[in-house]
Design a protein around this motif. Sequence first.
Motif, short mmCIF file in Angstrom:
data_model
loop_
_atom_site.label_atom_id
_atom_site.label_comp_id
_atom_site.label_asym_id
_atom_site.label_seq_id
_atom_site.Cartn_x
_atom_site.Cartn_y
_atom_site.Cartn_z
N ILE A 13 -3.71 -9.80 -13.03
CA ILE A 13 -3.17 -10.86 -12.51
C ILE A 13 -2.43 -10.18 -11.11
N ASN A 14 -1.55 -9.11 -11.24
CA ASN A 14 -0.64 -8.67 -10.46
C ASN A 14 -1.65 -8.01 -9.29
N LEU A 15 -2.73 -7.21 -9.88
CA LEU A 15 -3.61 -6.73 -8.71
C LEU A 15 -4.31 -8.06 -7.71
N LEU A 24 -2.86 -18.67 -2.05
CA LEU A 24 -2.10 -19.61 -2.81
C LEU A 24 -1.10 -20.37 -2.25
N THR A 25 -0.82 -21.73 -2.77
CA THR A 25 0.48 -22.27 -2.41
C THR A 25 1.58 -21.74 -2.59
N GLU A 26 2.66 -21.98 -1.86
CA GLU A 26 4.11 -21.39 -2.20
C GLU A 26 4.69 -21.53 -3.66
N LYS A 27 4.19 -22.73 -4.18
CA LYS A 27 4.68 -22.89 -5.65
C LYS A 27 3.88 -21.91 -6.30
N GLN A 28 2.81 -21.87 -6.23
CA GLN A 28 1.75 -21.02 -7.22
C GLN A 28 2.38 -19.45 -6.96
N GLN A 29 2.50 -19.11 -5.69
CA GLN A 29 2.84 -17.78 -5.45
C GLN A 29 4.42 -17.40 -6.04
N LYS A 33 5.05 -14.87 -9.36
CA LYS A 33 6.10 -13.86 -9.15
C LYS A 33 7.12 -13.81 -10.28
N PHE A 34 7.65 -15.06 -10.54
CA PHE A 34 8.40 -14.87 -11.47
C PHE A 34 8.15 -14.56 -12.83
N TYR A 35 6.86 -15.19 -13.12
CA TYR A 35 6.30 -14.91 -14.62
C TYR A 35 5.64 -13.44 -14.76
N GLY A 43 10.54 -20.89 -20.22
CA GLY A 43 11.44 -21.59 -20.34
C GLY A 43 12.60 -21.32 -19.03
N GLU A 44 12.53 -19.98 -18.79
CA GLU A 44 13.72 -19.51 -17.66
C GLU A 44 13.15 -20.15 -16.37
N ILE A 45 11.76 -19.98 -16.17
CA ILE A 45 11.33 -20.67 -14.87
C ILE A 45 11.60 -22.07 -14.84
N ALA A 46 11.00 -22.75 -16.11
CA ALA A 46 11.35 -24.34 -16.16
C ALA A 46 12.77 -24.48 -15.83
N GLU A 47 13.72 -23.87 -16.39
CA GLU A 47 15.04 -24.04 -16.20
C GLU A 47 15.41 -23.82 -14.95
N GLN A 48 14.97 -22.97 -13.98
CA GLN A 48 15.39 -22.57 -12.64
C GLN A 48 14.90 -23.75 -11.76
N PHE A 49 13.71 -24.23 -11.95
CA PHE A 49 13.12 -25.30 -11.22
C PHE A 49 13.35 -26.65 -11.84
#
Length: 116
Positions: A13-15, A24-29, A33-35, A43-49
């Motif tokens: 996925i990183n490659l 990709l959309t900004e949100k997808q990017q 990146k976070f994940y 959970g951490e991403i969900a909390e952040q957003f």
Amino acid sequence: MSADKMLEKTNRINLLFDFYQNLLTEKQQTYLKFYFQDDYSLGEIAEQFQISRQAIYEHIKRAEHVLEQYENKLHLVANFIDRNELLNQLNDHIMDLKENKQMTNIINKIKSIDEI
């Protein structure tokens, strides 16, 4: 999923992301990146957003699917991997023959093109 499989998936996925992130959309990017790069949990991403964990999961899965679709059509990652493998073989052959350093320099220049 085993740790090896998860690492393999993360690397893939990183490659793919390196090659196709601008498609990709900004949100997808951001979520990818976070994940995958920053190793945040869903959970951490969900909390952040301030959205549900399930919503983050679905965004990430959709983005992964989009990356795979781009690769299936454009083959940029596969070609990159094939090209590097062939360059490495050529470099090994040249080193075995103790050939001209100019050839090795040319190969290194070709490799550096993909690193930019």
